[in-house]
Design a protein around this motif. Structure first.
Motif, PDB file in Angstrom:
ATOM      1  N   ALA A  67      -5.048 -13.882  -4.799  1.00 37.57           N
ATOM      2  CA  ALA A  67      -4.677 -14.948  -3.866  1.00 37.57           C
ATOM      3  C   ALA A  67      -4.930 -14.567  -2.408  1.00 37.57           C
ATOM      4  N   THR A  68      -4.805 -13.276  -2.081  1.00 29.78           N
ATOM      5  CA  THR A  68      -4.900 -12.861  -0.671  1.00 29.78           C
ATOM      6  C   THR A  68      -6.188 -12.133  -0.338  1.00 29.78           C
ATOM      7  N   GLY A  69      -6.852 -11.591  -1.356  1.00 27.06           N
ATOM      8  CA  GLY A  69      -8.059 -10.818  -1.090  1.00 27.06           C
ATOM      9  C   GLY A  69      -7.785  -9.368  -0.760  1.00 27.06           C
ATOM     10  N   ARG A  70      -6.541  -8.935  -0.899  1.00 24.95           N
ATOM     11  CA  ARG A  70      -6.214  -7.529  -0.631  1.00 24.95           C
ATOM     12  C   ARG A  70      -5.075  -7.087  -1.543  1.00 24.95           C
ATOM     13  N   ARG A  71      -4.992  -5.784  -1.755  1.00 27.75           N
ATOM     14  CA  ARG A  71      -3.923  -5.264  -2.594  1.00 27.75           C
ATOM     15  C   ARG A  71      -2.571  -5.389  -1.900  1.00 27.75           C
ATOM     16  N   ALA A  72      -1.535  -5.439  -2.706  1.00 31.33           N
ATOM     17  CA  ALA A  72      -0.189  -5.553  -2.149  1.00 31.33           C
ATOM     18  C   ALA A  72       0.191  -4.297  -1.375  1.00 31.33           C
ATOM     19  N   PHE A  73      -0.270  -3.141  -1.836  1.00 27.11           N
ATOM     20  CA  PHE A  73       0.012  -1.874  -1.171  1.00 27.11           C
ATOM     21  C   PHE A  73      -1.317  -1.185  -0.924  1.00 27.11           C
ATOM     22  N   GLN A  74      -1.649  -0.951   0.349  1.00 32.23           N
ATOM     23  CA  GLN A  74      -3.003  -0.533   0.711  1.00 32.23           C
ATOM     24  C   GLN A  74      -3.135   0.931   1.096  1.00 32.23           C
ATOM     25  N   GLU A  75      -2.060   1.699   0.987  1.00 31.46           N
ATOM     26  CA  GLU A  75      -2.137   3.104   1.374  1.00 31.46           C
ATOM     27  C   GLU A  75      -3.197   3.824   0.549  1.00 31.46           C
ATOM     28  N   GLU A  76      -3.936   4.716   1.202  1.00 26.38           N
ATOM     29  CA  GLU A  76      -5.012   5.424   0.508  1.00 26.38           C
ATOM     30  C   GLU A  76      -4.547   6.756  -0.075  1.00 26.38           C
ATOM     31  N   LEU A  77      -3.622   7.436   0.614  1.00 25.95           N
ATOM     32  CA  LEU A  77      -3.106   8.692   0.080  1.00 25.95           C
ATOM     33  C   LEU A  77      -2.141   8.399  -1.067  1.00 25.95           C
ATOM     34  N   ALA A  78      -2.294   9.115  -2.179  1.00 26.19           N
ATOM     35  CA  ALA A  78      -1.489   8.833  -3.366  1.00 26.19           C
ATOM     36  C   ALA A  78       0.007   8.937  -3.093  1.00 26.19           C
ATOM     37  N   SER A  79       0.420   9.960  -2.332  1.00 24.07           N
ATOM     38  CA  SER A  79       1.853  10.148  -2.076  1.00 24.07           C
ATOM     39  C   SER A  79       2.433   8.969  -1.305  1.00 24.07           C
ATOM     40  N   ARG A  80       1.668   8.463  -0.357  1.00 22.58           N
ATOM     41  CA  ARG A  80       2.154   7.338   0.442  1.00 22.58           C
ATOM     42  C   ARG A  80       2.102   6.032  -0.348  1.00 22.58           C
ATOM     43  N   LEU A  81       1.101   5.912  -1.217  1.00 24.09           N
ATOM     44  CA  LEU A  81       1.015   4.720  -2.051  1.00 24.09           C
ATOM     45  C   LEU A  81       2.207   4.659  -3.004  1.00 24.09           C
ATOM     46  N   ILE A  82       2.554   5.790  -3.593  1.00 25.09           N
ATOM     47  CA  ILE A  82       3.708   5.837  -4.495  1.00 25.09           C
ATOM     48  C   ILE A  82       4.982   5.462  -3.747  1.00 25.09           C
ATOM     49  N   ASP A  83       5.154   6.021  -2.550  1.00 23.61           N
ATOM     50  CA  ASP A  83       6.342   5.706  -1.752  1.00 23.61           C
ATOM     51  C   ASP A  83       6.415   4.212  -1.440  1.00 23.61           C
ATOM     52  N   ALA A  84       5.265   3.615  -1.142  1.00 30.48           N
ATOM     53  CA  ALA A  84       5.236   2.180  -0.818  1.00 30.48           C
ATOM     54  C   ALA A  84       5.609   1.339  -2.032  1.00 30.48           C
ATOM     55  N   ILE A  85       5.053   1.672  -3.201  1.00 28.29           N
ATOM     56  CA  ILE A  85       5.330   0.888  -4.403  1.00 28.29           C
ATOM     57  C   ILE A  85       6.809   0.972  -4.771  1.00 28.29           C
ATOM     58  N   VAL A  86       7.377   2.153  -4.637  1.00 31.22           N
ATOM     59  CA  VAL A  86       8.763   2.363  -5.057  1.00 31.22           C
ATOM     60  C   VAL A  86       9.763   1.774  -4.063  1.00 31.22           C
ATOM     61  N   ARG A  87       9.457   1.849  -2.772  1.00 33.99           N
ATOM     62  CA  ARG A  87      10.489   1.538  -1.771  1.00 33.99           C
ATOM     63  C   ARG A  87      10.207   0.321  -0.898  1.00 33.99           C
ATOM     64  N   ARG A  88       8.965  -0.026  -0.686  1.00 32.53           N
ATOM     65  CA  ARG A  88       8.670  -1.070   0.287  1.00 32.53           C
ATOM     66  C   ARG A  88       8.345  -2.405  -0.367  1.00 32.53           C
ATOM     67  N   SER A  89       8.735  -3.467   0.293  1.00 31.55           N
ATOM     68  CA  SER A  89       8.370  -4.802  -0.167  1.00 31.55           C
ATOM     69  C   SER A  89       6.976  -5.134   0.343  1.00 31.55           C
ATOM     70  N   PRO A  90       6.175  -5.832  -0.447  1.00 30.80           N
ATOM     71  CA  PRO A  90       4.850  -6.200   0.036  1.00 30.80           C
ATOM     72  C   PRO A  90       4.943  -7.251   1.133  1.00 30.80           C
ATOM     73  N   VAL A  91       3.918  -7.323   1.947  1.00 31.18           N
ATOM     74  CA  VAL A  91       3.849  -8.374   2.963  1.00 31.18           C
ATOM     75  C   VAL A  91       3.789  -9.728   2.266  1.00 31.18           C
ATOM     76  N   SER A  92       4.459 -10.697   2.830  1.00 31.39           N
ATOM     77  CA  SER A  92       4.436 -12.047   2.269  1.00 31.39           C
ATOM     78  C   SER A  92       2.999 -12.528   2.093  1.00 31.39           C
TER      79      SER A  92
END
Length: 658
Positions: A67-92
């Motif tokens: 729907a948006t053309g981009r991933r919900a979580f865009q971090e490239e480093l694996a550690s930061r991507l994991i942190d985003a998926i677990v703790r952060r809400s995606p942008v509307s």
């Protein structure tokens, strides 16, 4: 063509591995996780049990991306991507693609809930909602029955879920690709969304959670405000007002109303291992919309380019016109020395506290910043502003502070001729030195470079008041207060300029606002007191001045005003007592003869008062130019010696009458 092609969106779980002895391998034992990382659910990453709702999280991620053309979580480093998926809400999703309908957004975000209990509990539920979205009257999709060997209940569920998910994804893709009803079509309306011409950058969240890094988050907030305030068409709220909302749970709509802005920027900052990440989102409270969101990441030495990118993107989103010079400046991104930059941010952190001890600490950090990088222009500008402010507040002698301030400002402009902070410092220096035209030009140049710099407008209003241009002073003071509406200093400055303009009723109204919001701010009581004295409300004026004296005992300016107030009220003995307290002082330094002249004028001792003013002229006393506008000296205006003194100050002209 006879070739099997497998598309894995994180829906599969690998059980067989070539190197496993028993045909399976435990996720923990493998020291890793199984799946495609950007499409995994929080429970997978945390090693918790997974079930069909985990697959529905993956479906939500795919729907989000389609729907948006981009991933919900865009971090490239694996550690930061994991942190985003677990703790952060995606942008509307609608903040990225405004054509998405509110219902489709609700469906996507329900799939992406962190807690499986809050998601769809079955693929059938998701399929029904998608069907209703497309056609509210359509019946649920029927899954054709197929004769298969008998299987376990869990295996049967996955078979049905897989069919439903594939059907739902196909349906969603079809609708998105054809701009179907998943998109929100704006209905014609007589009222357009309000234009965005004012904005507040709320304190960026310190994602490190380390209190020692608060200076960095606050400093980055300040720097983003500085970048945006260069845009003349945009009113940007100053740091001292937005910092009131640090760690606050006040709703964004309420904040926007209190600050009188049409949009708000929220975000976070993280600095670690020489890298910095800034996330920001733009919110329009009037329509309750997230208009835009983005994440920026880079080396700490490239932080200026990151800040400018944020400011540039925000300007693009709100469609504000950028002057060519501002556009050029925001396109620049000079590399910085990380150590110098962090020392500078610490300097700004303490400078914002606006007290003597903090100003001394800020000087030390600004000095450290230019030691680490002798070509760091803003470090020198910080030194110049701090030195000039310390002289203005009589915290250091002019003979110490002014040469240092001038040298730092000149060095800053040598390195960066477009630095508004340096011109602001030069304007204040020239004002202290009684070079009125030069001061006027420096302040105007500062405001040309950065129209939204609240400090420059506040200091400029003080210059205009001192030289008798009080009507203009009120205008500039109000502009400064509009940029910094919650700053007691800024709003009290409006009251002071109104007082000097003889608009006592308006002055009292502004000062009462400051007192109501800041009951311990002694300067507001001081200004309210001297204003009431000019209205002959002696009891009220003395009460306010006594309150100021209680809050800041033995403050010379307050004691001088209190002695003047007693004198005007006919309480001569009380006036003499206050005058003796003023002369006694704290023993740190002799009292300024300019302050002594105030109660002397109130007592009607004209000759004595003028002698004190002449001595103040010889000593180049801070504050002396206020005699041009201050009502306290109206009784002296017809005296030829007083007029001669104004002429020597370069302030001769129209006299004020009481």
């Amino acid at each position: 063509k006879g070739t099997a092609k497998v598309l894995d969106f994180g829906l599969a779980k690998l059980l067989q591995t070539p190197d496993s002895q028993d045909g399976t391998r435990d996720l923990t034992a493998s020291q890793g996780t199984v799946g495609t990382l950007p499409y995994m659910a929080p429970e997978q990453l945390q090693g918790e049990p997974v079930d069909p709702r985990t697959d529905l999280h993956a479906v939500g991620l795919i729907l989000y991306e389609m729907a948006t053309g981009r991933r919900a979580f865009q971090e490239e480093l694996a550690s930061r991507l994991i942190d985003a998926i677990v703790r952060r809400s995606p942008v509307s999703p609608r903040a990225i693609q405004e054509r998405i309908s509110p219902e489709f957004e609700r469906i996507i975000l329900k799939c992406l809930e962190k807690n499986p209990e809050d998601r769809y509990q079955s693929a059938r539920e998701l399929e029904v909602d998608l069907r209703r979205l497309v056609s509210p009257t359509s019946a649920p999709m029927t899954i054709p029955s197929v004769v298969r060997p008998k299987r376990s209940r869990r295996t049967q569920w996955y078979a049905v879920a897989g069919a439903v998910i594939l059907a739902a994804l196909a349906l969603a893709f079809l609708l998105v690709s054809r701009t179907g009803s998943l998109w929100h079509r704006a209905e014609p309306s007589g009222a357009a969304a309000p234009a965005i011409n004012s904005i507040a950058v709320l304190p960026l969240e310190n994602l490190s959670r380390n209190p020692s890094q608060e200076y960095f988050a606050d400093g980055m907030t300040d720097e983003l405000i500085t970048s945006l305030s260069q845009i003349g068409a945009l009113r940007v709220i100053a740091r001292s007002s937005v910092m009131r909302y640090k760690h606050s749970d006040v709703p964004v709509a309420t904040i926007a109303k209190q600050l009188n802005v049409s949009a708000v920027v929220e975000g976070s900052v993280l600095s670690a291992d020489g890298q910095v990440r800034i996330t920001a989102q733009l919110i329009q409270p009037a329509t309750d919309q997230n208009l835009w969101a983005q994440s920026y990441e880079g080396s700490l030495k490239d932080v200026i380019a990151l800040q400018n990118s944020v400011a540039r993107d925000i300007a693009d989103q709100i469609r504000v016109r950028l002057e060519p010079a501002v556009k050029t400046r925001l396109a620049e991104g000079k590399a910085v020395n990380p150590q110098a930059f962090q020392a500078y941010l610490k300097g700004r952190y303490f400078w914002a506290m606006r007290n003597r001890k903090a100003a001394t600490t800020s000087l030390q950090y600004f000095q450290e910043s230019v030691r680490d990088d002798p070509a760091y222009a803003v470090g020198y500008a910080g030194l110049a502003e701090t030195y000039s402010a310390m002289v203005s507040n009589v915290w250091i002698p002019p003979e110490v502070g002014l040469p240092a301030a001038t040298a730092a400002a000149r060095k800053a402009l040598e390195l960066d001729p477009q630095l508004a902070q340096a011109y602001t410092a030069l304007g204040e220096i020239a004002k202290i030195e009684w070079h009125w035209q030069e001061s006027d030009q420096d302040f105007q140049r500062a405001l040309q470079l950065n129209p939204g710099y609240a400090l420059a407008r506040q200091w400029y209003s003080s210059l205009l008041a001192e030289i008798g241009r009080t009507a203009e002073a009120v205008v500039e003071a109000r502009r400064a207060a509009a940029l910094d509406p919650l700053s007691p200093i800024s709003v009290a400055n409006v009251g002071q300029t109104l007082y000097l303009a003889r608009r006592y009723g308006d002055a009292s109204e502004e000062l009462q606002k400051v007192i109501a919001a800041n009951p311990d701010f002694f300067a507001a009581y001081y200004l309210a007191g001297i204003t009431k004295i000019q209205e002959s409300d002696f009891a009220g004026g003395i009460a306010d001045l006594e309150k100021a004296d209680h809050l800041a005992p033995d403050d010379p300016q307050t004691l001088a005003a209190l002695a003047y107030a007693y004198a005007r009220a006919g309480q001569r003995a009380m006036a003499e007592t206050a005058l003796q307290r003023l002369k006694g002082g704290s023993g740190a330094a002799p009292v300024s003869p300019f302050l002594l002249a105030q109660p002397e004028a109130g007592l009607g001792e004209e000759d004595r008062a003028i002698r004190s003013l002449e001595l103040a002229y010889q000593q180049h006393a801070v504050g002396l130019p206020l005699i041009r506008s201050s009502p306290m000296f109206d009784s002296l205006r017809s005296n030829p010696r007083f007029q001669a003194l104004l002429a020597k100050l370069g302030l001769a002209g129209q006299s004020f009458t009481h």
